[in-house]
Design an enzyme around this catalytic site. Structure first.
Site, mmCIF file in Angstrom:
data_model
loop_
_atom_site.group_PDB
_atom_site.id
_atom_site.type_symbol
_atom_site.label_atom_id
_atom_site.label_comp_id
_atom_site.label_asym_id
_atom_site.label_seq_id
_atom_site.Cartn_x
_atom_site.Cartn_y
_atom_site.Cartn_z
ATOM 1 N N LYS A 63 0.867 -1.192 0.000
ATOM 2 C CA LYS A 63 0.000 0.000 0.000
ATOM 3 C C LYS A 63 0.897 1.233 0.000
ATOM 4 O O LYS A 63 1.212 1.802 1.044
ATOM 5 C CB LYS A 63 -0.929 -0.001 1.218
ATOM 6 C CG LYS A 63 -2.099 0.982 1.040
ATOM 7 C CD LYS A 63 -2.963 0.639 -0.152
ATOM 8 C CE LYS A 63 -4.118 1.580 -0.342
ATOM 9 N NZ LYS A 63 -4.913 1.322 -1.529
ATOM 10 N N SER A 84 -8.804 -0.279 -5.326
ATOM 11 C CA SER A 84 -9.010 0.100 -3.938
ATOM 12 C C SER A 84 -10.501 0.290 -3.633
ATOM 13 O O SER A 84 -11.265 -0.657 -3.698
ATOM 14 C CB SER A 84 -8.196 1.352 -3.607
ATOM 15 O OG SER A 84 -7.737 1.309 -2.271
#
Length: 617
Positions: A204, A408
């Site tokens: 991430k 996402s």
């Protein structure tokens, strides 16, 4: 003396009244002129006749979008006054409709590709247009590309032509794909800004620009994988059309200086020698050549632009037989935010109203959600997912059609769909979540500004950019992020029918290309919007396939309020800044305005910072 002063005062008062009345009248007249001009854009569409044996000029202008924004007509009006490009946006479906209809139109003899005004476009959109051109060629009609110069995306489209011509002063600017970002850690340290970051996942990397001065090894590994896959597809597509190997295309880029030296410094000759083009022609030579190919005699080159041709056809998914069952199509593009959102954003409340419209309409039997987004607010993503579940519980199948990106938060709301289709070059996944809060107490103290006060609890006024973040609040935010991540993992596991352990393996914020996502089980099949509509009709047991756009709710007055944003964007896009500066501006804007423009109630974000400013296509 007093009388003289009074006379002078009265004189200036009347001058002021006349001036104020005059400006009011002029302002109202100007408003009416703009208003009627905008109305004319919607109402007055003089149709240009299509001459027999005409060449159709495929000249897409502006950014290629899934659906035209409400402000595009205003932007066109603004540009018409400045003499610039009239279309800030061109819907992808308009381009496909033009090509597909022209293939069977006996009045159209040939297709001429002129992509010089093409703006931002996704690789999946390029491939869709390329496939349409291939189908056009199957009708036996010729396709010729002719322009002054070709950027990388423009050349990709041109490669589908039977013949490619370049101006002798032009170039073919191929450079490859890349991900480049600005990193601000050193600057943040020098400004003594405290950036409190809360995240889960090795890959991430959304917040790396504020935590590091370079790309991490994990992010480099993940980006290299999908970049190489997309570049391989890009080169193979061009190679198939031009009879070139990917090796030669890479050598053309990597040996630029050597090839250019052999061509005497002439970029056009270098492209010709490499086999990228078929010839060099000036503008007059191109016009004469196109006229000779089109035939028909006469001194005038018979042609019609794609925008004029659009006036002669019925756009796809715009009509259906009265009261017939249909598949509703909802387009969602931009960052996901709570509330209504603005142009370029997916406002949760606005999108939810569209979903509710589809659910309540008895003639809509299934829904296709066409999404192009890197995510955004975790809260807004969950609100949209909940409404989509309600739609499915009402007995209406949901198919997600992924555009250039559905990562996402966009994947969060897609995971429970009955079927997910994507392009091989779609970027998706990025299953991760983060939180971030900058505080400026040290920065302010350095210039003599301090914050102090008293509250009834230790949490009173705890979230303030002017005060240090309390340890208990920081711990709470990290716990919230970890909970949100587990929730994300659970949604994907349940929606995609995968073991939680398997989802954890492919999550951690990692981005995947569409084909890899199919192999991993995150996506069901490779397919276009048209195929997604057919899939939805099949799931709803519809005998005939009719798709219809469910337009987003819009307010003319609210659109006018955003007019200034369009004006500024138009100024940037029309060359007031060099393109490299514009890219830097986009990266600064993305990095520092994200949390202001799309605030999440809990400061939790499911977002991938892969934006047009960071990906070099």
């Amino acid at each position: 003396m007093k009388k003289a002063v009074t006379v002078i005062a009265v004189f200036f008062i009347w001058i002021w009244k006349i001036f104020r009345t005059g400006t009011l009248i002029i302002g109202n007249l100007l408003f009416l002129v703009i208003l009627f001009s905008i109305i004319a854009l919607f109402v007055v569409h003089p149709t240009k006749k299509i001459p027999n044996g005409a060449a159709l000029i495929l000249n897409p202008e502006g950014n290629i979008v899934e659906q035209r924004s409400a402000l595009d007509p205003i932007a066109r009006l603004l540009n018409s006054f400045t003499g610039e490009t009239k279309h800030e946006e061109t819907p992808l479906q308009d381009i496909l409709d033009v090509i597909n209809n022209a293939a069977g139109d006996d009045r159209i003899r040939m297709l001429v590709l002129s992509p010089s005004h093409l703006g931002r476009i996704g690789l999946n959109q390029l491939r869709d247009i390329g496939h349409a051109i291939e189908n056009f060629k199957e009708s036996g009609k010729i396709v010729i590309a002719a322009d002054d110069s070709y950027s990388q995306t423009q050349y990709y489209l041109a490669s589908f032509a039977d013949e490619i011509y370049l101006n002798p002063m032009g170039t073919v600017a191929l450079h490859g794909f890349g991900v480049f970002r600005l990193y601000f850690k050193e600057m943040i340290d020098k400004l003594q800004i405290k950036f409190h970051v809360f995240r889960v996942g090795t890959f991430k990397s959304a917040l790396e620009p504020v935590l590091r001065n370079n790309m991490s090894a994990a992010a480099r590994e993940a980006n290299r994988q999908w970049l190489n896959r997309l570049w391989t597809i890009f080169c193979k597509d061009i190679g198939k059309q031009r009879g070139l190997t990917p090796l030669l295309i890479n050598d053309y880029i990597n040996s630029l200086d050597i090839r250019l030296e052999k061509s005497g410094g002439d970029g056009a000759v270098m492209a010709l020698n490499a086999g990228l083009i078929d010839g060099l022609k000036t503008r007059p030579q191109i016009k004469d050549y196109l006229q000779s190919v089109a035939g028909g005699g006469g001194a005038e080159f018979k042609h019609i632009s794609m925008y004029d041709y659009l006036g002669h056809i019925t756009p796809s998914y715009s009509t259906r037989p009265e009261n017939s069952p249909a598949v509703g199509i909802i387009v969602a593009q931009g960052n996901i935010v709570p509330g209504q959102g603005v142009v370029g954003q997916i406002g949760a409340d606005r999108l939810i109203r569209q979903i509710q419209t589809a659910r309540k309409d008895s003639s809509i039997k299934a829904v296709v959600l066409r999404i192009d987004s890197g995510g955004g607010s975790a809260f807004a993503s969950e609100l949209i997912r909940q409404e989509l579940l309600h739609l499915q519980q009402a007995g209406k199948p949901l198919v997600v059609s992924m555009g250039s990106m559905a990562a996402s938060g966009a994947y969060w709301l897609s995971a429970n769909a009955d079927s997910i289709l994507a392009s091989p070059v779609t970027l998706t996944g990025s299953i991760g979540i983060f939180g971030a809060l900058p505080t400026f107490e040290q920065t302010l103290a350095k210039i003599g500004v301090h914050d102090d006060g008293i509250g009834t609890t230790i949490m009173a006024g705890a979230i303030s950019p002017a005060r240090p973040l309390p340890d208990n609040l920081a711990k709470s935010l990290q716990l919230s992020v970890e909970h949100g991540y587990r929730q994300f993992i659970g949604i994907v596991a349940k929606g995609r029918k995968l073991p939680v352990a398997r989802v954890e393996e492919i999550a951690e914020g990692r981005v995947w290309d569409g084909q890899t996502a199919v192999d991993l089980g995150l996506v069901d099949d490779i397919g276009s919007l048209n195929e997604a509509v057919s899939r939805a009709a099949e799931l709803a047991d519809l005998r005939t396939v009719h798709g219809i756009y469910i337009n987003r709710p819009s307010s003319f007055l609210k659109n006018l309020q955003q007019f200034g944003q369009v004006t500024f964007a138009t100024a940037l896009n029309n060359g007031l800044l060099p393109s490299s500066w514009t890219t830097l501006t986009q990266q600064f804007t993305t990095a520092f305005s994200f949390f202001v423009q799309q605030p999440d109630p809990a400061n939790l974000y499911a977002y991938s910072f892969l934006s047009p400013g960071t990906i070099a296509f």
